[in-house]
Design a protein around this motif. Structure first.
Motif, PDB file in Angstrom:
ATOM      1  N   MET A 238       0.815  -1.215   0.000  1.00 41.75           N
ATOM      2  CA  MET A 238       0.000   0.000   0.000  1.00 41.75           C
ATOM      3  C   MET A 238       0.850   1.268   0.000  1.00 41.75           C
ATOM      4  O   MET A 238       0.517   2.255  -0.629  1.00 41.75           O
ATOM      5  CB  MET A 238      -0.926   0.013   1.225  1.00 41.75           C
ATOM      6  CG  MET A 238      -1.945  -1.102   1.214  1.00 41.75           C
ATOM      7  SD  MET A 238      -2.975  -1.059   2.674  1.00 41.75           S
ATOM      8  CE  MET A 238      -3.970   0.387   2.347  1.00 41.75           C
ATOM      9  N   ALA A 239       1.926   1.241   0.758  1.00 39.31           N
ATOM     10  CA  ALA A 239       2.798   2.424   0.832  1.00 39.31           C
ATOM     11  C   ALA A 239       4.193   1.973   1.212  1.00 39.31           C
ATOM     12  O   ALA A 239       4.399   0.872   1.726  1.00 39.31           O
ATOM     13  CB  ALA A 239       2.260   3.421   1.853  1.00 39.31           C
ATOM     14  N   ILE A 240       5.138   2.847   0.964  1.00 35.60           N
ATOM     15  CA  ILE A 240       6.546   2.505   1.167  1.00 35.60           C
ATOM     16  C   ILE A 240       7.293   3.752   1.644  1.00 35.60           C
ATOM     17  O   ILE A 240       6.899   4.885   1.329  1.00 35.60           O
ATOM     18  CB  ILE A 240       7.098   1.986  -0.192  1.00 35.60           C
ATOM     19  CG1 ILE A 240       8.409   1.272  -0.043  1.00 35.60           C
ATOM     20  CG2 ILE A 240       7.234   3.058  -1.210  1.00 35.60           C
ATOM     21  CD1 ILE A 240       8.750   0.469  -1.281  1.00 35.60           C
ATOM     22  N   GLY A 241       8.319   3.561   2.436  1.00 43.84           N
ATOM     23  CA  GLY A 241       9.161   4.685   2.850  1.00 43.84           C
ATOM     24  C   GLY A 241       8.433   5.702   3.727  1.00 43.84           C
ATOM     25  O   GLY A 241       7.749   5.344   4.689  1.00 43.84           O
ATOM     26  N   LYS A 242       8.558   6.975   3.368  1.00 43.00           N
ATOM     27  CA  LYS A 242       8.000   8.062   4.207  1.00 43.00           C
ATOM     28  C   LYS A 242       6.488   7.933   4.381  1.00 43.00           C
ATOM     29  O   LYS A 242       5.951   8.169   5.463  1.00 43.00           O
ATOM     30  CB  LYS A 242       8.322   9.439   3.597  1.00 43.00           C
ATOM     31  CG  LYS A 242       9.800   9.787   3.615  1.00 43.00           C
ATOM     32  CD  LYS A 242      10.054  11.217   3.138  1.00 43.00           C
ATOM     33  CE  LYS A 242      11.542  11.530   3.076  1.00 43.00           C
ATOM     34  NZ  LYS A 242      12.208  11.010   1.876  1.00 43.00           N
ATOM     35  N   LYS A 243       5.795   7.549   3.297  1.00 44.16           N
ATOM     36  CA  LYS A 243       4.328   7.420   3.387  1.00 44.16           C
ATOM     37  C   LYS A 243       3.948   6.313   4.373  1.00 44.16           C
ATOM     38  O   LYS A 243       2.998   6.453   5.136  1.00 44.16           O
ATOM     39  CB  LYS A 243       3.739   7.104   2.010  1.00 44.16           C
ATOM     40  CG  LYS A 243       3.670   8.322   1.102  1.00 44.16           C
ATOM     41  CD  LYS A 243       3.019   7.976  -0.213  1.00 44.16           C
ATOM     42  CE  LYS A 243       3.007   9.200  -1.151  1.00 44.16           C
ATOM     43  NZ  LYS A 243       2.628   8.814  -2.509  1.00 44.16           N
ATOM     44  N   ALA A 244       4.692   5.209   4.332  1.00 43.91           N
ATOM     45  CA  ALA A 244       4.404   4.099   5.251  1.00 43.91           C
ATOM     46  C   ALA A 244       4.735   4.502   6.686  1.00 43.91           C
ATOM     47  O   ALA A 244       4.036   4.112   7.622  1.00 43.91           O
ATOM     48  CB  ALA A 244       5.209   2.866   4.842  1.00 43.91           C
ATOM     49  N   ARG A 245       5.797   5.308   6.856  1.00 43.25           N
ATOM     50  CA  ARG A 245       6.171   5.722   8.215  1.00 43.25           C
ATOM     51  C   ARG A 245       5.098   6.626   8.831  1.00 43.25           C
ATOM     52  O   ARG A 245       4.850   6.583  10.022  1.00 43.25           O
ATOM     53  CB  ARG A 245       7.523   6.428   8.221  1.00 43.25           C
ATOM     54  CG  ARG A 245       8.011   6.671   9.654  1.00 43.25           C
ATOM     55  CD  ARG A 245       9.428   7.104   9.733  1.00 43.25           C
ATOM     56  NE  ARG A 245       9.636   8.395   9.092  1.00 43.25           N
ATOM     57  CZ  ARG A 245      10.826   8.975   9.008  1.00 43.25           C
ATOM     58  NH1 ARG A 245      11.904   8.372   9.497  1.00 43.25           N
ATOM     59  NH2 ARG A 245      10.978  10.151   8.418  1.00 43.25           N
ATOM     60  N   GLN A 246       4.452   7.434   7.973  1.00 44.86           N
ATOM     61  CA  GLN A 246       3.368   8.288   8.489  1.00 44.86           C
ATOM     62  C   GLN A 246       2.205   7.447   9.017  1.00 44.86           C
ATOM     63  O   GLN A 246       1.466   7.866   9.899  1.00 44.86           O
ATOM     64  CB  GLN A 246       2.873   9.226   7.379  1.00 44.86           C
ATOM     65  CG  GLN A 246       3.852  10.361   7.096  1.00 44.86           C
ATOM     66  CD  GLN A 246       3.504  11.118   5.819  1.00 44.86           C
ATOM     67  OE1 GLN A 246       2.641  10.727   5.053  1.00 44.86           O
ATOM     68  NE2 GLN A 246       4.204  12.211   5.576  1.00 44.86           N
ATOM     69  N   MET A 247       2.056   6.233   8.456  1.00 43.56           N
ATOM     70  CA  MET A 247       0.962   5.352   8.902  1.00 43.56           C
ATOM     71  C   MET A 247       1.319   4.596  10.187  1.00 43.56           C
ATOM     72  O   MET A 247       0.431   4.101  10.876  1.00 43.56           O
ATOM     73  CB  MET A 247       0.666   4.298   7.811  1.00 43.56           C
ATOM     74  CG  MET A 247       0.175   4.856   6.503  1.00 43.56           C
ATOM     75  SD  MET A 247      -0.080   3.449   5.387  1.00 43.56           S
ATOM     76  CE  MET A 247      -0.689   4.256   3.922  1.00 43.56           C
ATOM     77  N   GLN A 248       2.624   4.496  10.484  1.00 43.97           N
ATOM     78  CA  GLN A 248       3.089   3.671  11.606  1.00 43.97           C
ATOM     79  C   GLN A 248       2.444   4.118  12.923  1.00 43.97           C
ATOM     80  O   GLN A 248       2.446   5.294  13.273  1.00 43.97           O
ATOM     81  CB  GLN A 248       4.608   3.783  11.731  1.00 43.97           C
ATOM     82  CG  GLN A 248       5.220   2.710  12.613  1.00 43.97           C
ATOM     83  CD  GLN A 248       6.728   2.900  12.735  1.00 43.97           C
ATOM     84  OE1 GLN A 248       7.269   3.923  12.340  1.00 43.97           O
ATOM     85  NE2 GLN A 248       7.409   1.911  13.280  1.00 43.97           N
ATOM     86  N   GLY A 249       1.863   3.147  13.626  1.00 45.65           N
ATOM     87  CA  GLY A 249       1.223   3.452  14.899  1.00 45.65           C
ATOM     88  C   GLY A 249      -0.175   4.014  14.759  1.00 45.65           C
ATOM     89  O   GLY A 249      -0.856   4.258  15.750  1.00 45.65           O
TER      90      GLY A 249
END
Length: 341
Positions: free
Chosen positions: A45-56
């Motif tokens: 669905m997302a990778i890198g910075k975009k995925a980190r924004q979803m973390q938590g």
């Protein structure tokens, strides 16, 4: 690069915290090593910075994964998806044919055969035709402009996200090396645990990382020009779940990180003990080089110097030293015998 450009050369620093890709001597991608997957279909669905924004912040149908733990691949599928996704980000989606890749990937110096195999397989599944490996300390030394093939002792301490790599290099080889799993991630966990224990506040991994970046320190006393302002942390009380606001000083964080940094010191001293006397003399004369994101921790070089009485040098941009060295190795693949095929 044209439409029918079949072979592409890529250097990749596949890190626990960040992945950096170098092409034609330039950094073309620098993203957090994290992916977001759809739990139902396992689709990326997302990778890198975009995925980190979803973390938590994910709901039941999304999982965020850090494919690497302690410098090695912990989730094979997620690692392959991440490498593929990042290569697509570099190449764009307008190509008619996917190019075959000649890749140099760096790995921790303490990697087992199984761990090396996992990295190689992930790179090959993601499109790598010729995949070469280089040890991180070797890449770091090359990345800061040192001559690794000279008959002289070079000592590198590379503090990454998952591992701290300590190595003595001479004549293009690792004379002695130590890889410990105490690095950036462990420091983040220390802060997370400390905040709960001392301030009764619940914080996530991302907030702990921000605390480390804003007020992280290895020394309880820093010069006035280096001392950061207190950092305000917001979060729920662990007992009542009511909102809290806690100011954190760098002195507190220095106490909290003391134990883990002491373990790093012990590992460096242990590597120095194994070092042949002739090379030891070179190291004392030339100093020890600190690279990786951990080298940016305030007061770390000074603390190590006070403990060992050997100067510690922090090069310009220590964060990308390994990636730059991997890029240099890529240009000279045929001349470097220390690259693993």
């Amino acid at each position: 690069m044209g439409l029918f450009s079949f072979t592409q050369e890529i250097a990749m620093d596949l890190g626990t915290a960040n992945t950096v890709i170098i092409q034609n001597g330039k950094i073309v991608l620098d993203e957090p090593s994290i992916v977001a997957l759809d739990k139902r279909s396992d689709r990326l669905m997302a990778i890198g910075k975009k995925a980190r924004q979803m973390q938590g912040k994910e709901h039941d149908n999304i999982r965020t994964v850090r494919p690497l733990r302690d410098g090695v691949i912990a989730d094979f599928y997620a690692a392959e998806m991440m490498i593929r996704g990042m290569l697509k980000m570099v190449n764009g989606k307008n190509r008619l044919f996917a190019p075959s890749l000649k890749m140099v990937v760096c790995i921790p110096s303490g990697s087992t055969e199984v761990e090396i195999r996992a990295v190689r397989d992930s790179a090959e599944h993601a499109g790598g035709r010729d995949v070469y490996m280089i040890y991180e300390p070797m890449a770091a030394a090359m990345g800061i402009g040192l001559d690794v093939q000279a008959p002289e002792g070079i000592m590198i301490v590379d503090i990454g996200g998952g591992t701290t790599e300590i190595a003595v290099i001479s004549l293009g080889g690792l004379v002695c090396n130590k890889s410990i799993r105490i690095a950036g991630d462990v420091l983040t966990e220390d802060i997370q645990e400390y905040m709960g224990r001392m301030h009764n506040i619940k914080v996530g991994e991302r907030t702990s990382e921000l605390i480390k970046m804003n007020v992280g320190s290895a020394l309880t006393e820093l010069p006035d020009d280096e001392a950061p302002e207190d950092y305000i942390v917001h979060g729920p009380n662990r007992m009542t779940a009511l909102p809290m606001e806690v100011p954190i000083s760098y002195q507190e964080i220095a106490h909290c990180l003391d134990k883990s940094i002491s373990k790093m010191e012990t590992a460096i001293l242990s590597a120095l003990e194994q070092c042949p006397p002739e090379l030891y003399a070179d190291i004392v004369r030339n100093g020890i080089y600190l690279t990786g994101g951990g080298a940016l921790l305030r007061g770390l070089a000074k603390r190590f110097y006070d403990k060992m009485n050997i100067p510690f040098h922090i090069p310009e941009d220590p964060l990308h030293a390994v990636a730059r060295g991997t890029g240099i190795a890529l240009k000279n693949v045929d001349n470097y015998s220390f690259l693993m095929r």
